[in-house]
Design a protein around this motif. Structure first.
Motif, PDB file in Angstrom:
ATOM      1  N   LYS A 203      -4.597   2.434   6.939  1.00  0.00           N
ATOM      2  CA  LYS A 203      -3.154   2.249   6.990  1.00  0.00           C
ATOM      3  C   LYS A 203      -2.469   3.234   6.046  1.00  0.00           C
ATOM      4  O   LYS A 203      -2.901   3.403   4.911  1.00  0.00           O
ATOM      5  CB  LYS A 203      -2.785   0.815   6.620  1.00  0.00           C
ATOM      6  CG  LYS A 203      -3.203  -0.216   7.656  1.00  0.00           C
ATOM      7  CD  LYS A 203      -2.679  -1.597   7.294  1.00  0.00           C
ATOM      8  CE  LYS A 203      -3.033  -2.603   8.391  1.00  0.00           C
ATOM      9  NZ  LYS A 203      -2.504  -3.963   8.081  1.00  0.00           N
ATOM     10  N   PHE A 204      -1.424   3.863   6.549  1.00  0.00           N
ATOM     11  CA  PHE A 204      -0.655   4.811   5.752  1.00  0.00           C
ATOM     12  C   PHE A 204       0.825   4.505   5.940  1.00  0.00           C
ATOM     13  O   PHE A 204       1.321   4.428   7.067  1.00  0.00           O
ATOM     14  CB  PHE A 204      -0.944   6.252   6.168  1.00  0.00           C
ATOM     15  CG  PHE A 204      -0.062   7.276   5.515  1.00  0.00           C
ATOM     16  CD1 PHE A 204      -0.212   7.602   4.173  1.00  0.00           C
ATOM     17  CD2 PHE A 204       0.945   7.908   6.237  1.00  0.00           C
ATOM     18  CE1 PHE A 204       0.607   8.536   3.577  1.00  0.00           C
ATOM     19  CE2 PHE A 204       1.764   8.841   5.644  1.00  0.00           C
ATOM     20  CZ  PHE A 204       1.599   9.161   4.309  1.00  0.00           C
TER      21      PHE A 204
ATOM     22  N   SER B 252       2.525   4.488  -1.226  1.00  0.00           N
ATOM     23  CA  SER B 252       2.117   5.371  -2.325  1.00  0.00           C
ATOM     24  C   SER B 252       3.130   6.458  -2.633  1.00  0.00           C
ATOM     25  O   SER B 252       2.827   7.397  -3.369  1.00  0.00           O
ATOM     26  CB  SER B 252       0.762   6.016  -2.003  1.00  0.00           C
ATOM     27  OG  SER B 252       0.838   6.773  -0.807  1.00  0.00           O
TER      28      SER B 252
ATOM     29  N   ASP C   2       0.817  -1.219   0.000  1.00  0.00           N
ATOM     30  CA  ASP C   2       0.000   0.000   0.000  1.00  0.00           C
ATOM     31  C   ASP C   2       0.848   1.266   0.000  1.00  0.00           C
ATOM     32  O   ASP C   2       0.322   2.366   0.153  1.00  0.00           O
ATOM     33  CB  ASP C   2      -0.933   0.013   1.211  1.00  0.00           C
ATOM     34  CG  ASP C   2      -0.165   0.030   2.534  1.00  0.00           C
ATOM     35  OD1 ASP C   2       1.034  -0.308   2.536  1.00  0.00           O
ATOM     36  OD2 ASP C   2      -0.779   0.382   3.566  1.00  0.00           O
TER      37      ASP C   2
ATOM     38  N   TYR D  41       4.914   5.360   4.921  1.00  0.00           N
ATOM     39  CA  TYR D  41       5.877   6.310   4.373  1.00  0.00           C
ATOM     40  C   TYR D  41       7.288   5.760   4.561  1.00  0.00           C
ATOM     41  O   TYR D  41       7.526   4.846   5.370  1.00  0.00           O
ATOM     42  CB  TYR D  41       5.738   7.690   5.034  1.00  0.00           C
ATOM     43  CG  TYR D  41       6.116   7.738   6.494  1.00  0.00           C
ATOM     44  CD1 TYR D  41       7.425   8.008   6.899  1.00  0.00           C
ATOM     45  CD2 TYR D  41       5.160   7.527   7.492  1.00  0.00           C
ATOM     46  CE1 TYR D  41       7.777   8.066   8.236  1.00  0.00           C
ATOM     47  CE2 TYR D  41       5.507   7.580   8.827  1.00  0.00           C
ATOM     48  CZ  TYR D  41       6.810   7.842   9.198  1.00  0.00           C
ATOM     49  OH  TYR D  41       7.155   7.896  10.518  1.00  0.00           O
TER      50      TYR D  41
ATOM     51  N   VAL E 180       1.405  13.443  -1.474  1.00  0.00           N
ATOM     52  CA  VAL E 180       0.747  12.302  -0.844  1.00  0.00           C
ATOM     53  C   VAL E 180      -0.599  12.042  -1.520  1.00  0.00           C
ATOM     54  O   VAL E 180      -1.386  12.955  -1.748  1.00  0.00           O
ATOM     55  CB  VAL E 180       0.560  12.556   0.664  1.00  0.00           C
ATOM     56  CG1 VAL E 180      -0.336  11.497   1.286  1.00  0.00           C
ATOM     57  CG2 VAL E 180       1.907  12.587   1.362  1.00  0.00           C
TER      58      VAL E 180
ATOM     59  N   LEU F  73      -0.488  10.161  11.542  1.00  0.00           N
ATOM     60  CA  LEU F  73      -1.827   9.878  11.003  1.00  0.00           C
ATOM     61  C   LEU F  73      -2.847   9.955  12.126  1.00  0.00           C
ATOM     62  O   LEU F  73      -2.605   9.450  13.231  1.00  0.00           O
ATOM     63  CB  LEU F  73      -1.851   8.484  10.371  1.00  0.00           C
ATOM     64  CG  LEU F  73      -3.214   7.953   9.909  1.00  0.00           C
ATOM     65  CD1 LEU F  73      -3.718   8.751   8.718  1.00  0.00           C
ATOM     66  CD2 LEU F  73      -3.115   6.470   9.556  1.00  0.00           C
TER      67      LEU F  73
ATOM     68  N   THR G 107       4.705   2.088   8.851  1.00  0.00           N
ATOM     69  CA  THR G 107       3.267   1.971   8.586  1.00  0.00           C
ATOM     70  C   THR G 107       2.496   2.479   9.791  1.00  0.00           C
ATOM     71  O   THR G 107       2.692   1.991  10.912  1.00  0.00           O
ATOM     72  CB  THR G 107       2.875   0.524   8.281  1.00  0.00           C
ATOM     73  OG1 THR G 107       3.579   0.081   7.117  1.00  0.00           O
ATOM     74  CG2 THR G 107       1.378   0.421   8.015  1.00  0.00           C
TER      75      THR G 107
ATOM     76  N   ILE H 116      -3.250  13.692   7.682  1.00  0.00           N
ATOM     77  CA  ILE H 116      -1.851  13.275   7.579  1.00  0.00           C
ATOM     78  C   ILE H 116      -0.990  14.522   7.752  1.00  0.00           C
ATOM     79  O   ILE H 116      -1.146  15.499   7.011  1.00  0.00           O
ATOM     80  CB  ILE H 116      -1.570  12.596   6.232  1.00  0.00           C
ATOM     81  CG1 ILE H 116      -2.433  11.342   6.072  1.00  0.00           C
ATOM     82  CG2 ILE H 116      -0.099  12.240   6.089  1.00  0.00           C
ATOM     83  CD1 ILE H 116      -2.338  10.691   4.718  1.00  0.00           C
TER      84      ILE H 116
ATOM     85  N   PRO I  13      -5.693   8.391   0.820  1.00  0.00           N
ATOM     86  CA  PRO I  13      -5.618   7.065   1.449  1.00  0.00           C
ATOM     87  C   PRO I  13      -6.795   6.187   1.023  1.00  0.00           C
ATOM     88  O   PRO I  13      -7.857   6.680   0.622  1.00  0.00           O
ATOM     89  CB  PRO I  13      -5.669   7.384   2.942  1.00  0.00           C
ATOM     90  CG  PRO I  13      -6.398   8.690   3.018  1.00  0.00           C
ATOM     91  CD  PRO I  13      -6.022   9.457   1.790  1.00  0.00           C
TER      92      PRO I  13
END
Length: 601
Positions: A387-388, A296, A294, A390, A334, A304, A400, A325, A337
Motif C-alpha cells: 500500500k502506498f 509517509s 501509512d 499520497y 518518497v 504504483l 491509497t 512508484i 515502502p
C-alpha cells in the motif's frame, strides 16, 4: 546622407591603412532583406581588445535589444587571442532601402570603424505592421534618473498558498528598456524552509531568450534569469528570498561636441544594483482528516506497480521483487515502502534506482525498488500487497494505491538437508537454537586457577583511567572553546577545506564535460576561499580589493598576478565560450594558486 557615409568610410579606411593595425573591426547582418515589422540581428566583431564602442545611428529601425556584449579567448601553442562582439536586435519600421552607418571603437588609442551595411525592407504582413505600431509606442530614450523604472528584477511564484510538500515554480525575471553591457550576481536566494531544484543554470542576460512584454502600459524586453522548483518543508509563512545582481547599462546622453554629433547619438554607461522584492508563501499543514497511518509524506500524483520475476522456484534459489512508484511531485522525498514478506524468505535491502526529469517545468520521475529474496524452505507462500498513500493537492484528498498479491510456489531445494548451511536465515537460527548449540573448539578465554584480574596492575590502571580521561576532556573542551571563539580565524582556517569541496565539484563537472558548471565551481571555490581567508564579504570582492588585501599580508607580487589571471579566465569563461585551453590545466593552475596562497598566509 549617402555622401556623408561615403566620406566617413573613406576617412576611416585611410586612417586604418596609415596606422597598419593588426586588429580588424567588422560588421555583419543576419539578412540584408527583411519585411517591415520583422526582427533581424546586426553583429559588430573585433578580433582584439577595444574600448569606447560607439554604435551607429540606426535610422529607420527600432532597437529591440542591445548592445549585447560577448567576449571569447583562444589560446593555441601559447599564443592567446581575444575577440569582442556587440550584437543588436533590430526591427524594420517601413519598406525602403536603408544604410546602417559605421560603428567605431578605440584600439590602442586609434579609431577603427566598420563598413556600412545596406538593408532592403520589403512590405510586411498586417500582423507584423500591427506589432510594429505597438513597439513604436514604447519609450526608448530613458534618462539615467529613471533607471529604476527602465530596468528591474521581479520574482513570481506559481502559487502563494500551498500545502507542505506541494510543488511550486519560482521565476526571477529581468525587465529592461536599456542595453546591458555587464552583469554579475550579488546574492543568490537561499530559500530557507524549501527543498529546491534549479530548472536551469543561472542564465546571463546576454545568453537568455528575450521576449517583449507590456507592463502597466509600457513595453519591456524580458528574460527569465533563474527558474527554480521548490517544495515547502514546513507550515507557516515562508519567504522567497530576493535575487540580487549588479548591471552596467547604456543609456542615451546628450552630445557634448561636434564629433559626437557626427558619429551619431552619444551614450553613457550607468552602474545599477537590482534586487527582486521578497514573496511570502502561506504554507498549510496537510489535513489530519482522512490521513492514513501509512502516509509517509508523498505529495503530488503517483502510480504504483509491482512485479515478480518468477513465481515457482526451488528453496535457496533467488528471485527479484520490483516495486515502482512513478509520478509528478516530491518523488525524490518518497520513503521506502513497507513490504510484508513471508518469514521463511531471506530479504536484502532494496536497490533503489531514481529517475528524475524537469521537463515541462515540473519535477517528475520514478523510484524503482529491487528486492532480492531467497526462500529457505519448500511450501506455498504469498507476498502480500503493498500500500502506498499520497496526498493530491489538486483534490485535497489522500489517495491509497494497492499492488496485487503474488503467490510463490517453492519446491524442495538441493541443499535443504544441510541445516548448518542455512544458518544465515532468521528462522533457521531459531531452529538451530532449539536443537543444538555450537561447540567451542578453541581455548580462548581460559585461565589457570588463581589468576584473577581483581587486584592486578591492570585493574588499578583501568580504575585511574576514568578520572584522567575526564580531566583531559575538560581541558580539551576549554581549549576548543577558546580556539573557536574568534569567528574570523575559524573561517580562515576552514577556507582551504571549503575550497577543496568546490574544486572537487569542479573536477566532477569536468568529468561530465560540463564546461559552464566547471568554471562556475572554480569561480565559487576561489572567490569563497578568498572571502573567508581575507575576511572580506563576498559581495565586496573584486580584483583590486583582493590584491590590496594580499599585499598587506606580504604575499608575493608574482602570485598575486597569477591569481588575477585565473580570476579573469574563470570570470570570462562563465559568460562566454573559451577555446584552445585545457580545462585540466586551468584546474591545476587554480588548485596550485590556492595552495601557494595558503602557504604564504
Amino acid at each position: 546622407m549617402n555622401g556623408r557615409y561615403y566620406i566617413l568610410s573613406v576617412l576611416i579606411l585611410w586612417a586604418n591603412l596609415l596606422l597598419a593595425q593588426s586588429a580588424s573591426f567588422t560588421a555583419s547582418v543576419s539578412s540584408t532583406q527583411v519585411a517591415a515589422g520583422e526582427q533581424f540581428q546586426v553583429d559588430f566583431t573585433l578580433n582584439g581588445n577595444g574600448e569606447r564602442f560607439q554604435p551607429p545611428n540606426f535610422n529607420g529601425f527600432q532597437v529591440l535589444s542591445g548592445p549585447n556584449v560577448s567576449q571569447s579567448m583562444t589560446s593555441i601553442n601559447g599564443n592567446t587571442s581575444v575577440s569582442m562582439g556587440y550584437s543588436f536586435i533590430l526591427a524594420a519600421v517601413k519598406e525602403g532601402d536603408y544604410t546602417i552607418g559605421p560603428a567605431t571603437i578605440y584600439v590602442n588609442g586609434h579609431i577603427l570603424g566598420t563598413r556600412p551595411l545596406k538593408i532592403h525592407v520589403v512590405k510586411g504582413s498586417p500582423q507584423q505592421a500591427r506589432r510594429m505600431r505597438q513597439q513604436q509606442q514604447a519609450i526608448d530614450q530613458v534618462p539615467a534618473a529613471d533607471l529604476s523604472k527602465a530596468v528591474f528584477l521581479r520574482a513570481s511564484v506559481s502559487k502563494t498558498k500551498a500545502y507542505i510538500g506541494e510543488q511550486l515554480n519560482v521565476t526571477y525575471r529581468l525587465y529592461t528598456r536599456v542595453g546591458i553591457l555587464q552583469n554579475q550576481y550579488d546574492k543568490l536566494p537561499e530559500l530557507n524552509g524549501f527543498w529546491s531544484q534549479d530548472l536551469n543554470e543561472h542564465k546571463q542576460p546576454t545568453a537568455a531568450v528575450w521576449r517583449t512584454e507590456i507592463l502597466n502600459g509600457t513595453r519591456y524586453n524580458v528574460a527569465d534569469i533563474k527558474e527554480t522548483i521548490v517544495f515547502p518543508e514546513r507550515s507557516g509563512d515562508l519567504t522567497i528570498d530576493p535575487f540580487a545582481m549588479t548591471l552596467v547599462v547604456r543609456v542615451p546622453a546628450p552630445a557634448h561636441d561636434i564629433m559626437e554629433e557626427f558619429f551619431g547619438n552619444s551614450f553613457k554607461d550607468e552602474k545599477v544594483k537590482l534586487k527582486s522584492p521578497p514573496i511570502i508563501v502561506h504554507v498549510k499543514d496537510l489535513p489530519a482528516a482522512g490521513k492514513p497511518v501509512d502516509f509517509s509524506g508523498a505529495v503530488g500524483t503517483f502510480t504504483l506497480s509491482a512485479d515478480l520475476d518468477k513465481k515457482a522456484l526451488k528453496a535457496n534459489e533467488s528471485l527479484n521483487y520490483n516495486v515502482k512508484i512513478t509520478g509528478v511531485g516530491n518523488i525524490m522525498l518518497v520513503k521506502n515502502p513497507t513490504v510484508g514478506f513471508p518469514p521463511d524468505f531471506e530479504k536484502y535491502d532494496p536497490k533503489v534506482t531514481d529517475t528524475l526529469s524537469k521537463e515541462g517545468g515540473k519535477i517528475h520521475g520514478s523510484k524503482l525498488y529491487n528486492y532480492l529474496l531467497i526462500p529457505r524452505h519448500e511450501g506455498n507462500y504469498t507476498i502480500d500487497p503493498i500500500k502506498f498513500t499520497y496526498f493530491n493537492p489538486a483534490t485535497e484528498r489522500y489517495v491509497t494505491l494497492t499492488s496485487k498479491a503474488f503467490p510463490v510456489a517453492v519446491a524442495k531445494g538441493d541443499r535443504q538437508t544441510n541445516v548448518s548451511a542455512l544458518a544465515t536465515d532468521k528462522q533457521d537460527v531459531k531452529l538451530l537454537d532449539k536443537d543444538i548449540r555450537y561447540i567451542k573448539t578453541s581455548d580462548f578465554g581460559l585461565t589457570e586457577q588463581g589468576e584473577n584480574f581483581f587486584g592486578s596492575v591492570g585493574y588499578y590502571l583501568l580504575l585511574l583511567l576514568g578520572p584522567v580521561l575526564f580531566v583531559a576532556a575538560f581541558y580539551y573542551r576549554k581549549w576548543l572553546q577558546r580556539h573557536n571563539s574568534d569567528i574570523v580565524k575559524v573561517k580562515s582556517r576552514k577556507a582551504s577545506k571549503i575550497a577543496r569541496k568546490h574544486l572537487a565539484n569542479a573536477q566532477a563537472q569536468l568529468a561530465t564535460k560540463n564546461k559552464s558548471g566547471f568554471y562556475e565551481a572554480l569561480f565559487k571555490g576561489i572567490y569563497g576561499y578568498l572571502s573567508d581567508k581575507l575576511n572580506i564579504p563576498y559581495a565586496n570582492l573584486d580584483k583590486e580589493t583582493i590584491a590590496e588585501a594580499l599585499r598587506k599580508r606580504s604575499v608575493n607580487e608574482t602570485l598575486i598576478t597569477r591569481l588575477q589571471d585565473n580570476l579573469d579566465l574563470c570570470d570570462m569563461a562563465r559568460f562566454a565560450p573559451v577555446t584552445g585551453i585545457s580545462e585540466q590545466e586551468v584546474f591545476e593552475k587554480t588548485k596550485n594558486t590556492i595552495n601557494d596562497i595558503e602557504d604564504e598566509l
